[in-house]
Design an enzyme around this catalytic site. Structure first.
Site, PDB file in Angstrom:
ATOM      1  N   LYS A  82       5.046 -10.600  72.641  1.00 57.77           N
ATOM      2  CA  LYS A  82       5.236 -10.709  71.182  1.00 57.77           C
ATOM      3  C   LYS A  82       4.422  -9.644  70.443  1.00 57.77           C
ATOM      4  O   LYS A  82       4.769  -9.243  69.340  1.00 57.77           O
ATOM      5  CB  LYS A  82       4.851 -12.114  70.708  1.00 57.77           C
ATOM      6  CG  LYS A  82       5.937 -13.162  70.955  1.00 57.77           C
ATOM      7  CD  LYS A  82       7.042 -13.043  69.920  1.00 57.77           C
ATOM      8  CE  LYS A  82       8.063 -14.149  70.015  1.00 57.77           C
ATOM      9  NZ  LYS A  82       9.099 -14.046  68.986  1.00 57.77           N
ATOM     10  N   THR A 113       3.964 -14.337  65.901  1.00 54.20           N
ATOM     11  CA  THR A 113       3.370 -15.632  66.234  1.00 54.20           C
ATOM     12  C   THR A 113       1.850 -15.622  66.170  1.00 54.20           C
ATOM     13  O   THR A 113       1.211 -14.591  66.429  1.00 54.20           O
ATOM     14  CB  THR A 113       3.796 -16.047  67.658  1.00 54.20           C
ATOM     15  OG1 THR A 113       2.918 -17.067  68.143  1.00 54.20           O
ATOM     16  CG2 THR A 113       3.730 -14.887  68.643  1.00 54.20           C
ATOM     17  N   TYR A 116       3.504 -14.377  77.116  1.00 53.45           N
ATOM     18  CA  TYR A 116       4.265 -14.600  75.883  1.00 53.45           C
ATOM     19  C   TYR A 116       3.626 -13.834  74.720  1.00 53.45           C
ATOM     20  O   TYR A 116       4.293 -13.079  74.001  1.00 53.45           O
ATOM     21  CB  TYR A 116       4.305 -16.108  75.569  1.00 53.45           C
ATOM     22  CG  TYR A 116       4.812 -16.425  74.186  1.00 53.45           C
ATOM     23  CD1 TYR A 116       6.181 -16.494  73.928  1.00 53.45           C
ATOM     24  CD2 TYR A 116       3.930 -16.646  73.123  1.00 53.45           C
ATOM     25  CE1 TYR A 116       6.647 -16.763  72.645  1.00 53.45           C
ATOM     26  CE2 TYR A 116       4.385 -16.916  71.851  1.00 53.45           C
ATOM     27  CZ  TYR A 116       5.749 -16.977  71.614  1.00 53.45           C
ATOM     28  OH  TYR A 116       6.208 -17.240  70.350  1.00 53.45           O
ATOM     29  N   GLU A 142       0.115 -16.737  68.348  1.00 52.46           N
ATOM     30  CA  GLU A 142      -0.362 -16.447  69.706  1.00 52.46           C
ATOM     31  C   GLU A 142      -0.859 -15.003  69.837  1.00 52.46           C
ATOM     32  O   GLU A 142      -1.546 -14.674  70.800  1.00 52.46           O
ATOM     33  CB  GLU A 142       0.746 -16.728  70.726  1.00 52.46           C
ATOM     34  CG  GLU A 142       0.968 -18.209  71.007  1.00 52.46           C
ATOM     35  CD  GLU A 142      -0.183 -18.851  71.777  1.00 52.46           C
ATOM     36  OE1 GLU A 142      -0.636 -18.272  72.765  1.00 52.46           O
ATOM     37  OE2 GLU A 142      -0.640 -19.933  71.362  1.00 52.46           O
TER      38      GLU A 142
HETATM   39  O1  G4F Z   1       3.150 -27.234  71.858  1.00 49.85           O
HETATM   40  P1  G4F Z   1       2.640 -26.091  72.664  1.00 49.85           P
HETATM   41  O2  G4F Z   1       3.306 -25.857  73.963  1.00 49.85           O
HETATM   42  O3  G4F Z   1       2.694 -24.835  71.703  1.00 49.85           O
HETATM   43  P2  G4F Z   1       1.932 -23.411  71.736  1.00 49.85           P
HETATM   44  O4  G4F Z   1       1.530 -23.034  73.091  1.00 49.85           O
HETATM   45  O5  G4F Z   1       0.861 -23.464  70.696  1.00 49.85           O
HETATM   46  O6  G4F Z   1       3.089 -22.435  71.282  1.00 49.85           O
HETATM   47  C1  G4F Z   1       4.009 -22.737  70.230  1.00 49.85           C
HETATM   48  O7  G4F Z   1       3.533 -22.251  68.998  1.00 49.85           O
HETATM   49  C2  G4F Z   1       3.375 -20.823  68.930  1.00 49.85           C
HETATM   50  C3  G4F Z   1       2.834 -20.456  67.565  1.00 49.85           C
HETATM   51  O8  G4F Z   1       3.737 -20.686  66.567  1.00 49.85           O
HETATM   52  C4  G4F Z   1       4.718 -20.149  69.206  1.00 49.85           C
HETATM   53  F1  G4F Z   1       4.556 -18.802  69.180  1.00 49.85           F
HETATM   54  C5  G4F Z   1       5.227 -20.571  70.567  1.00 49.85           C
HETATM   55  O9  G4F Z   1       6.520 -20.014  70.794  1.00 49.85           O
HETATM   56  C6  G4F Z   1       5.342 -22.096  70.593  1.00 49.85           C
HETATM   57  O10 G4F Z   1       6.334 -22.504  69.658  1.00 49.85           O
HETATM   58  O11 G4F Z   1       1.067 -26.313  72.961  1.00 49.85           O
HETATM   59  C7  G4F Z   1       0.128 -26.550  71.941  1.00 49.85           C
HETATM   60  C8  G4F Z   1      -1.212 -26.879  72.576  1.00 49.85           C
HETATM   61  C9  G4F Z   1      -1.651 -25.883  73.672  1.00 49.85           C
HETATM   62  O12 G4F Z   1      -2.993 -25.551  73.481  1.00 49.85           O
HETATM   63  C10 G4F Z   1      -1.492 -26.668  74.963  1.00 49.85           C
HETATM   64  O13 G4F Z   1      -2.417 -26.291  75.991  1.00 49.85           O
HETATM   65  O14 G4F Z   1      -1.108 -28.147  73.226  1.00 49.85           O
HETATM   66  C11 G4F Z   1      -1.779 -28.079  74.484  1.00 49.85           C
HETATM   67  N1  G4F Z   1      -1.222 -29.120  75.365  1.00 49.85           N
HETATM   68  C12 G4F Z   1      -1.925 -30.156  75.870  1.00 49.85           C
HETATM   69  N2  G4F Z   1      -1.144 -30.897  76.654  1.00 49.85           N
HETATM   70  C13 G4F Z   1       0.033 -29.181  75.821  1.00 49.85           C
HETATM   71  C14 G4F Z   1       0.098 -30.313  76.635  1.00 49.85           C
HETATM   72  N3  G4F Z   1       1.121 -28.401  75.593  1.00 49.85           N
HETATM   73  C15 G4F Z   1       2.302 -28.756  76.189  1.00 49.85           C
HETATM   74  N4  G4F Z   1       3.406 -28.012  75.956  1.00 49.85           N
HETATM   75  N5  G4F Z   1       2.386 -29.851  77.018  1.00 49.85           N
HETATM   76  C16 G4F Z   1       1.315 -30.668  77.279  1.00 49.85           C
HETATM   77  O15 G4F Z   1       1.410 -31.660  78.012  1.00 49.85           O
END
Ligand code: G4F
Length: 327
Positions: free
Chosen positions: A128, A96, A124, A98
């Protein structure tokens, strides 16, 4: 998980003669179970997409995350080796973006390739990182065909509802249909490289068909913020928004609507910030450089940022319309 709704259309029961698609009960925290399944199936290819995959949740469940994401990977590798399948079974390990952690100290300043330094910023990411290195180690130590795909964010209408893209497209559909008032989000300025899962899954398969086992970055090379994603998702339905305020007091309001079907009140508040969605240590920017995959494997993504969002929003609008028609 007994939730099979995404695969019901291709699932064939084991009662059918010569079924092509069979489900087994599996758990990455259970070595014997993993070994038994691999022994029964003697697979040509294993795609290890199993994980506790929510970065924020990993701060609440760090030990479980390590059990599944780190040791779970080891269990698969070791089972293949123990069963003498090293020359038969190829393994794809879902690594990932990450791993990079998006730190500004990182010399690549947010655009990462296969040689970039790792600096994971969550339980996480750290788990990974073990998965990445143990995969590489089994390749080098035992000459196994095992590969890491370092995937940047990949989305689709099947994305889990707590990841930010799907959370946004669902909320936009609900707000436009008058089912929901507004959406609460965390860090609007986080920048990600969002691609379509279909493009990325095709590349996973290509990785295992390549001549040599290797590690590959899969990304679009385009970085967009959560804010960009929200604006574009509303635009699919002709709803224009503007942001006002800053920090925890930032809000978004409707400025005008261009589609008769989705006429919202001008000035309606559609976004508030909720500090609960911030992470203890945030990854600000993650953008990938997929040059190696393009040059050596001929992989190109077919979807753009805009076409991905359009597909997701339209799918969620349909989902909610169908649901409310049914009840
Ligand atoms: O959609 P996210 O939760 O994805 P994140 O953390 O980038 O991780 C995903 O992608 C990775 C890379 O492929 C994978 F390894 C992992 O398993 C997963 O699929 O968050 C994306 C961004 C973050 O910076 C977070 O802080 O969105 C920001 N965000 C802002 N508001 C939010 C929110 N994320 C979530 N989940 N919910 C919110 O309300």
């Amino acid at each position: 998980s007994l939730n099979t709704q995404r695969i019901d259309h291709i699932y064939e029961s084991p009662q059918i003669k010569n079924p092509k698609f069979i489900l087994h009960y599996g758990d990455l925290t259970d070595s014997m179970n993993i070994t038994k399944i691999i022994q029964q199936c003697k697979p040509d290819e294993i795609y290890n997409l199993g994980a506790m995959s929510h970065v924020k949740v990993s701060f609440d469940t760090p030990e479980y995350t390590a059990q599944v994401n780190a040791l779970g990977t080891l269990r698969i590798l070791e089972a293949v080796k123990l069963l003498g399948l090293e020359k038969k079974t190829k393994i794809y390990q879902a690594s990932t973006s990450e791993l990079y952690g998006g730190m500004s100290e990182n010399k690549n300043k947010g655009c990462y390739n296969e040689s970039s330094e790792f600096y994971p910023r969550s339980p996480y990411g750290v788990a990974k990182l073990y998965g990445f290195w143990i995969t590489k180690n089994y390749r080098e130590a035992y000459n196994m065909f095992v590969c890491n795909g370092i995937l940047f964010n990949h989305e689709s209408s099947r994305r889990g509802e707590t990841f930010v893209t799907r959370k946004i497209t669902r909320a936009v559909a609900q707000i436009a249909l008058g089912i929901k008032d507004k959406i609460y989000l965390g860090n609007l300025d986080a920048k990600r490289d969002w691609g379509h899962a279909k493009d990325y899954v095709r590349m996973m398969w290509m990785i295992l068909q390549s001549e040599h086992a290797d590690d590959w970055v899969i990304a679009t090379g385009v970085g967009k913020t959560v804010r960009d994603f929200l604006v574009n998702a509303f635009l699919v339905l002709g709803i224009h928004i503007k942001f006002e305020g800053s920090g925890l007091d930032e809000k978004a309001y409707v400025t005008h609507c261009t589609k008769d079907e989705y006429k919202l009140e001008i000035g309606k508040e559609v976004l508030s910030i909720d500090p609960n969605y911030f992470r203890p240590s945030e990854v600000d920017t993650l953008i990938g450089d997929p040059t190696k995959a393009k040059e050596k494997l001929g992989w190109f993504p077919k979807y753009s940022f805009e076409s991905l969002i359009k597909e997701m929003v339209i799918s969620d609008v349909k989902l909610f319309k169908d649901h409310y028609r049914a009840v």
